[in-house]
Design a protein around this motif. Structure first.
Motif, PDB file in Angstrom:
ATOM      1  N   LEU A 221      -3.243  -9.139   6.861  1.00  0.00           N
ATOM      2  CA  LEU A 221      -3.536 -10.262   5.973  1.00  0.00           C
ATOM      3  C   LEU A 221      -2.253 -10.888   5.438  1.00  0.00           C
ATOM      4  O   LEU A 221      -2.141 -12.107   5.322  1.00  0.00           O
ATOM      5  N   PRO A 241     -12.922 -15.046   3.137  1.00  0.00           N
ATOM      6  CA  PRO A 241     -12.890 -15.222   1.684  1.00  0.00           C
ATOM      7  C   PRO A 241     -14.114 -14.652   0.968  1.00  0.00           C
ATOM      8  O   PRO A 241     -13.998 -14.131  -0.142  1.00  0.00           O
ATOM      9  N   ILE A 244     -13.701 -10.446   1.194  1.00  0.00           N
ATOM     10  CA  ILE A 244     -12.439  -9.723   1.029  1.00  0.00           C
ATOM     11  C   ILE A 244     -12.427  -8.851  -0.226  1.00  0.00           C
ATOM     12  O   ILE A 244     -11.910  -7.728  -0.211  1.00  0.00           O
ATOM     13  N   LEU A 284      -6.303 -16.097   2.644  1.00  0.00           N
ATOM     14  CA  LEU A 284      -6.299 -14.636   2.660  1.00  0.00           C
ATOM     15  C   LEU A 284      -4.896 -14.087   2.398  1.00  0.00           C
ATOM     16  O   LEU A 284      -4.734 -13.069   1.723  1.00  0.00           O
TER      17      LEU A 284
END
Length: 308
Positions: A221, A241, A244, A284
């Motif tokens: 990420l 999104p 996460i 991210l």
């Protein structure tokens, strides 16, 4: 400060060992004197500690010569107990850190919240220890050295090369590898069933996507490499999104959902959802930089330790 860091074993490129190495590097870069003790010290991981000039004491071979420390960071309670009761060390401050909520080796032992700072690597682990009676726990997430974030680049919209980072490949991933290769997608395996190497930014940036769980998710990420979170616990698939935070609360282990998928489903999601996943790489990356930067999180932990 003079700091002692304790980890039960330091031999392989695996979770607790790599966390210990990166923690020691971050402390060293903050101009602290760092000494490490363990029960088992060997290659290939030893090469990283040697490169950084660390002194690592295998206490099964020799007693630790330094006895007094400003801070002890302890992973794995048998070694922590051994250092205090057999090796007779002393310290001004103590951190006990748990990196798993289901391995007995990672259990806390009670010294009183006034006498040490208890930390866990995830919200999941924190909640487990609440149930065990520990009331004052700080989450010290699996974190990424800040230089990883400097490698960020927007991913390409076509998937040609996949890295699998795992020490426990599950059956459906093994089957998916065969199908991916038949579709002319290159797959490289890094772990005990593939190439045993230190996972670096340069290595992961050679690939369009990563299939993994645990701390390797944060690595990818940070770099902007799309991550498919899946392994022996199952998993949510692509980190996006919308998932996460929940996936991260469970240490990107796959235990956020325990969702098992067929090899065919995994391959189809990798091939046909990749382009849309790439659109979220910057978000991210920024989310991870805010939440998973090692140096930032370490500063917070040290500040909380000073308050004890």
């Amino acid at each position: 400060m003079k700091i002692l860091v304790l980890n039960h074993h330091l031999k392989k490129f695996a979770g607790s060992e790599l966390h210990t190495f990166e923690l020691c590097c971050a402390l060293k870069n903050k101009n602290h004197t760092v000494i490490i003790a363990t029960y088992s010290y060997d290659y290939p991981l030893a090469s990283l500690f040697e490169r950084e000039g660390f002194h690592v004491c295998n206490i099964l071979k020799s007693d630790i010569t330094e006895k007094n420390f400003d801070l002890v960071v302890g992973h794995h309670f048998p070694l922590v107990c051994d250092m205090f009761f057999a090796q007779k060390i002393t310290c001004k401050k103590l951190i006990l850190h748990s990196m798993s909520n289901f391995l007995v080796l990672e259990d806390f032992f009670y010294l009183g919240e006034k006498n040490c700072l208890y930390t866990t690597q995830s919200e999941e682990n924190k909640q487990k220890n609440f149930e065990e009676g520990f009331s004052d726990i700080v989450v010290f997430n699996n974190s990424v050295p800040k230089y990883f974030f400097d490698y960020f680049r927007e991913p390409e919209k076509q998937i040609n090369s996949i890295a699998i980072v795992s020490n426990h490949l599950c059956g459906e991933i093994k089957e998916a590898i065969k199908k991916l290769r038949k579709n002319n997608i290159s797959v490289s395996i890094y772990g005990w069933e593939g190439s045993v190497v230190h996972v670096t930014p340069e290595l992961l940036c050679q690939h369009d996507a990563v299939i993994t769980i645990g701390r390797s998710v944060q690595y990818a990420l940070a770099l902007g490499v799309p991550v498919y979170c899946y392994d022996h616990f199952g998993g949510p698939g692509w980190i996006m999104p919308e998932n996460i935070k929940t996936a991260g609360d469970f240490n990107f282990s796959g235990r956020c959902c325990y969702h098992k998928k067929s090899a065919e489903t995994i391959v189809n999601e990798l091939r046909f959802e990749y382009a849309s996943v790439c659109q979220h790489a910057k978000y991210l990356h920024d989310f991870s930089k805010e939440k998973y930067c090692l140096e930032k999180n370490l500063d917070c932990i040290l500040e909380k330790t000073e308050a004890k």
